[in-house]
Design an enzyme around this catalytic site. Sequence first.
Site, PDB file in Angstrom:
ATOM      1  N   ARG A 230       0.848  -1.178   0.000  1.00 47.92           N
ATOM      2  CA  ARG A 230       0.000   0.000   0.000  1.00 47.92           C
ATOM      3  C   ARG A 230       0.888   1.234   0.000  1.00 47.92           C
ATOM      4  O   ARG A 230       1.917   1.277   0.688  1.00 47.92           O
ATOM      5  CB  ARG A 230      -0.924   0.020   1.229  1.00 47.92           C
ATOM      6  CG  ARG A 230      -2.007  -1.046   1.224  1.00 47.92           C
ATOM      7  CD  ARG A 230      -3.041  -0.782   0.140  1.00 47.92           C
ATOM      8  NE  ARG A 230      -4.162  -1.713   0.197  1.00 47.92           N
ATOM      9  CZ  ARG A 230      -4.263  -2.811  -0.533  1.00 47.92           C
ATOM     10  NH1 ARG A 230      -3.298  -3.124  -1.397  1.00 47.92           N
ATOM     11  NH2 ARG A 230      -5.327  -3.597  -0.432  1.00 47.92           N
ATOM     12  N   GLU A 259      -4.886   6.662  -6.330  1.00 44.92           N
ATOM     13  CA  GLU A 259      -5.070   5.928  -7.589  1.00 44.92           C
ATOM     14  C   GLU A 259      -6.390   6.301  -8.250  1.00 44.92           C
ATOM     15  O   GLU A 259      -7.393   6.486  -7.559  1.00 44.92           O
ATOM     16  CB  GLU A 259      -5.030   4.424  -7.300  1.00 44.92           C
ATOM     17  CG  GLU A 259      -3.691   3.972  -6.731  1.00 44.92           C
ATOM     18  CD  GLU A 259      -3.675   2.498  -6.373  1.00 44.92           C
ATOM     19  OE1 GLU A 259      -4.696   1.792  -6.600  1.00 44.92           O
ATOM     20  OE2 GLU A 259      -2.654   2.029  -5.850  1.00 44.92           O
ATOM     21  N   HIS A 277      -1.255  -0.995 -10.098  1.00 46.51           N
ATOM     22  CA  HIS A 277      -1.865  -1.786  -9.022  1.00 46.51           C
ATOM     23  C   HIS A 277      -2.440  -3.100  -9.571  1.00 46.51           C
ATOM     24  O   HIS A 277      -3.630  -3.385  -9.441  1.00 46.51           O
ATOM     25  CB  HIS A 277      -2.963  -0.996  -8.310  1.00 46.51           C
ATOM     26  CG  HIS A 277      -3.237  -1.518  -6.923  1.00 46.51           C
ATOM     27  ND1 HIS A 277      -3.740  -0.735  -5.923  1.00 46.51           N
ATOM     28  CD2 HIS A 277      -3.082  -2.757  -6.371  1.00 46.51           C
ATOM     29  CE1 HIS A 277      -3.892  -1.452  -4.819  1.00 46.51           C
ATOM     30  NE2 HIS A 277      -3.494  -2.691  -5.076  1.00 46.51           N
TER      31      HIS A 277
END
Length: 322
Positions: A230, A259, A277
Site C-alpha cells: 500500500r 489511484e 496496481h
Amino acid sequence: MTATVLVLVETINDYLPILEHQGFHLILAPTPTERAQAIATHGSRIDAVLTRGPLGLYADEIAALPALKIICVIGAGYEHVDLQAASDRGITVTNGAGVNASSVADHAMALLLSLVRDIPRADAAVREGDWPKIMRPSLAGKRLGILGLGAVGMAIAQRAALGFDMSISYHNRQHRAELPYTFCATPTELARSCDFLIVATPGGIGTRHLINKQALDALGPNGFLVNIARASVVVTADLITALEQRRIAGAALDVFDDEPNVPAAFKSLKNVVLTPHVAGLSPEATQGTVELVGKNLVAFFGGKQVLTPVALPAALSTSAVR
C-alpha cells in the site's frame, strides 16, 4: 431467501458466475456514480458487500444499508473499510488474505528484476534503434529485506532465497523464530541491512509511513525499493526527494496514494518503474479469491463460521442490527 450482494470490485466480472451459481443475487456498481446510485436505490435489500481495501466501505454507506450483514474484502488489506461502524452494527467482515500471494510475489520479483536490470529503459532504447551497453547489478547473492512477512512476504522470501540465493531479512509485527531469516527490530534497521527492500505489509494506521526519510537514507544510494503493498506505508514526498537526489538507486511501485492519479515526479524519473496496481491480478488469483468469497458467504448465510474473519474493534453501540 436469496441474499443480495453489492459488488464494488471492478476486476472480477469473469468470475462472478461462481457466486451466481451459489444462488446469490448480484448488483454490480464498479464506479463511484454506480456505487452511490446502487446504495440509494437498493440499500434496503443489500445483505452483503464485496469490496477491496482501497475501495473500502465507509460509515455513511454502512448506515445507508440497514439490511447489511457481512462485508467481504478481496485481498488481505481492508484499510478503507470502517471496522468500527461494522462492529457497532454487528456486521461480519472477511478478507482474502493469502489467496493472491503467489501472484503478488511473482509481480514483486518481476518489478525487482525490471528495476535492478533496468529492463524498461533497455527495451525503449532498442525500439528507438539504440544499442546501449549498460552495466547493471545482479540479483544473485544479494541481501533482500522484506517489510511484512505474511503470506505475500513469505512467498517473496522463498522465491528470492531459493531462486536467487539471496539472504533474507525482515521486519514484522512478530519475530518468527521458526524461520531461517534475520529479524530486524525496526524498518530503518531492515533498510540498513539490505540491498533491496520490498514492502509487503498491509496498509492501515498501524503501518502508515513506516518507510520515511530515515529508512530511505538507511537503504542508501545503492539500494532499491519495491512497493507492492500500500502506498500509505511509504512517505511519498520523502521517496520522490530520495529518488530525485539519488539518495536511493531506484524504486518500483505498483501502488499510489490517489489511484489512478500518479505524481508527475514519478513519471519523469528514469530510476522508477511503475505498474497500475496489478500485482494481485491473475486468472488463478482472481478465481481463488471469488471462490473464497463464495465460501464465506455460504458459511455465513448457512449459520456457520466464516473462513477468514477480520478482527473487529469492540462495539461502541449496544444496538447491533443483524
